[in-house]
Design a protein around this motif. Structure first.
Motif, short mmCIF file in Angstrom:
data_model
loop_
_atom_site.label_atom_id
_atom_site.label_comp_id
_atom_site.label_asym_id
_atom_site.label_seq_id
_atom_site.Cartn_x
_atom_site.Cartn_y
_atom_site.Cartn_z
N ALA A 1 0.94 -1.41 -0.13
CA ALA A 1 -0.25 0.22 -0.21
C ALA A 1 0.85 0.76 0.14
N LYS A 2 0.32 2.39 -0.35
CA LYS A 2 0.98 4.08 0.11
C LYS A 2 -0.15 4.46 1.62
N VAL A 3 1.30 5.46 1.43
CA VAL A 3 0.55 6.13 2.81
C VAL A 3 -0.19 7.05 2.04
N TYR A 4 -1.55 7.20 2.57
CA TYR A 4 -2.20 8.73 1.60
C TYR A 4 -2.18 10.59 2.97
N ALA A 5 -2.45 10.12 4.09
CA ALA A 5 -2.28 10.45 4.98
C ALA A 5 -2.24 10.30 6.58
N LEU B 1 6.90 8.92 13.30
CA LEU B 1 6.35 9.11 12.35
C LEU B 1 6.85 8.81 10.59
N GLN B 2 6.87 10.15 10.98
CA GLN B 2 7.64 11.18 9.83
C GLN B 2 9.02 10.47 9.89
N ASP B 3 9.94 10.81 10.85
CA ASP B 3 10.93 10.59 10.94
C ASP B 3 11.72 9.00 10.42
N LEU B 4 10.34 8.53 10.86
CA LEU B 4 10.90 7.17 10.86
C LEU B 4 10.58 6.45 8.72
N GLY B 5 10.44 7.72 8.16
CA GLY B 5 9.84 8.05 6.41
C GLY B 5 8.45 7.45 5.92
N ILE B 6 7.50 7.57 7.45
CA ILE B 6 5.92 7.08 6.66
C ILE B 6 5.60 8.88 6.56
N ILE B 7 5.58 9.38 5.51
CA ILE B 7 5.04 10.09 4.73
C ILE B 7 3.95 10.08 3.60
N PRO B 8 3.02 11.15 3.44
CA PRO B 8 2.23 10.48 1.73
C PRO B 8 3.32 10.20 0.91
N GLY B 9 2.39 9.22 0.42
CA GLY B 9 3.58 8.75 -1.09
C GLY B 9 3.92 7.65 -0.36
N THR B 10 4.58 7.83 0.52
CA THR B 10 5.35 6.36 0.82
C THR B 10 5.12 4.79 0.39
N ARG B 11 5.54 3.63 0.47
CA ARG B 11 5.27 2.67 0.14
C ARG B 11 5.90 1.34 1.20
N LEU B 12 4.79 0.37 1.61
CA LEU B 12 5.04 -0.08 2.71
C LEU B 12 4.86 -1.01 2.14
N GLU B 13 4.63 -2.71 3.00
CA GLU B 13 3.99 -3.45 3.01
C GLU B 13 4.01 -4.58 4.08
N CYS B 14 3.20 -5.13 4.57
CA CYS B 14 2.81 -6.03 5.77
C CYS B 14 3.63 -7.06 5.87
N LEU B 15 4.39 -7.51 6.62
CA LEU B 15 5.08 -8.50 6.80
C LEU B 15 4.83 -9.18 8.15
N TYR B 16 3.82 -9.12 8.80
CA TYR B 16 3.46 -9.91 10.21
C TYR B 16 2.88 -8.80 10.36
N SER B 17 1.69 -9.44 11.91
CA SER B 17 0.65 -8.96 12.09
C SER B 17 0.04 -9.72 13.63
N ILE C 1 -4.46 4.50 4.69
CA ILE C 1 -3.48 4.03 3.82
C ILE C 1 -3.90 4.22 2.20
N VAL C 2 -3.49 3.82 1.12
CA VAL C 2 -4.54 3.52 -0.45
C VAL C 2 -4.23 2.23 -1.20
N PRO C 3 -4.34 1.07 -1.76
CA PRO C 3 -4.09 -0.63 -1.96
C PRO C 3 -2.49 0.53 -4.03
N CYS C 4 -1.62 -0.39 -3.23
CA CYS C 4 -0.58 -0.08 -4.62
C CYS C 4 -1.59 -0.08 -5.79
#
Length: 81
Positions: free
Chosen positions: A15-19, A30-46, A74-77
Motif C-alpha cells: 500500500a501507499k501512505v495517503y495521510a 512516524l515522519q522520522d521513520l519515513g512514513i509520509i504521504p506517498g511512501t510504499r509499505l508492505e505488511c510482513l507480520y501481524s 493508506i491506499v492500495p498500491c
C-alpha cells in the motif's frame, strides 16, 4: 479512491501512505521513520488481534502498535495517492 488504515492491511499486501491523522510526538516519530504521504509499505507480520505489526518501509522493517497504525491512512498500491 479506496481508503483504509494501516492497522487493517493484510500480511503480504502493499500500500501507499495517503495521510497521517496522528498528532504531536507520535506524528513526528512516524515522519522520522519515513512514513509520509506517498511512501510504499508492505505488511510482513501481524500479531494476534493486530496488537503489533511489522511493516517493510523504505527497505527497513518497522514494528508499530495497532493503536498507532490506525492513524495512518493508506491506499492500495496501483491506486494513485
Amino acid at each position: 479512491m479506496i481508503f483504509s488504515t494501516l492497522n487493517k492491511l493484510k500480511k503480504g499486501s502493499p500500500a501507499k501512505v495517503y495521510a497521517l491523522n496522528s498528532k504531536g510526538a507520535i506524528r513526528q516519530r512516524l515522519q522520522d521513520l519515513g512514513i509520509i504521504p506517498g511512501t510504499r509499505l508492505e505488511c510482513l507480520y501481524s500479531s494476534k488481534g493486530n496488537a503489533i505489526s511489522a511493516y517493510l518501509i523504505r527497505g527497513c522493517v518497522i514494528a508499530l502498535r495497532g493503536e498507532d497504525a490506525k492513524d495512518i491512512v493508506i491506499v492500495p498500491c496501483g491506486v494513485s495517492a
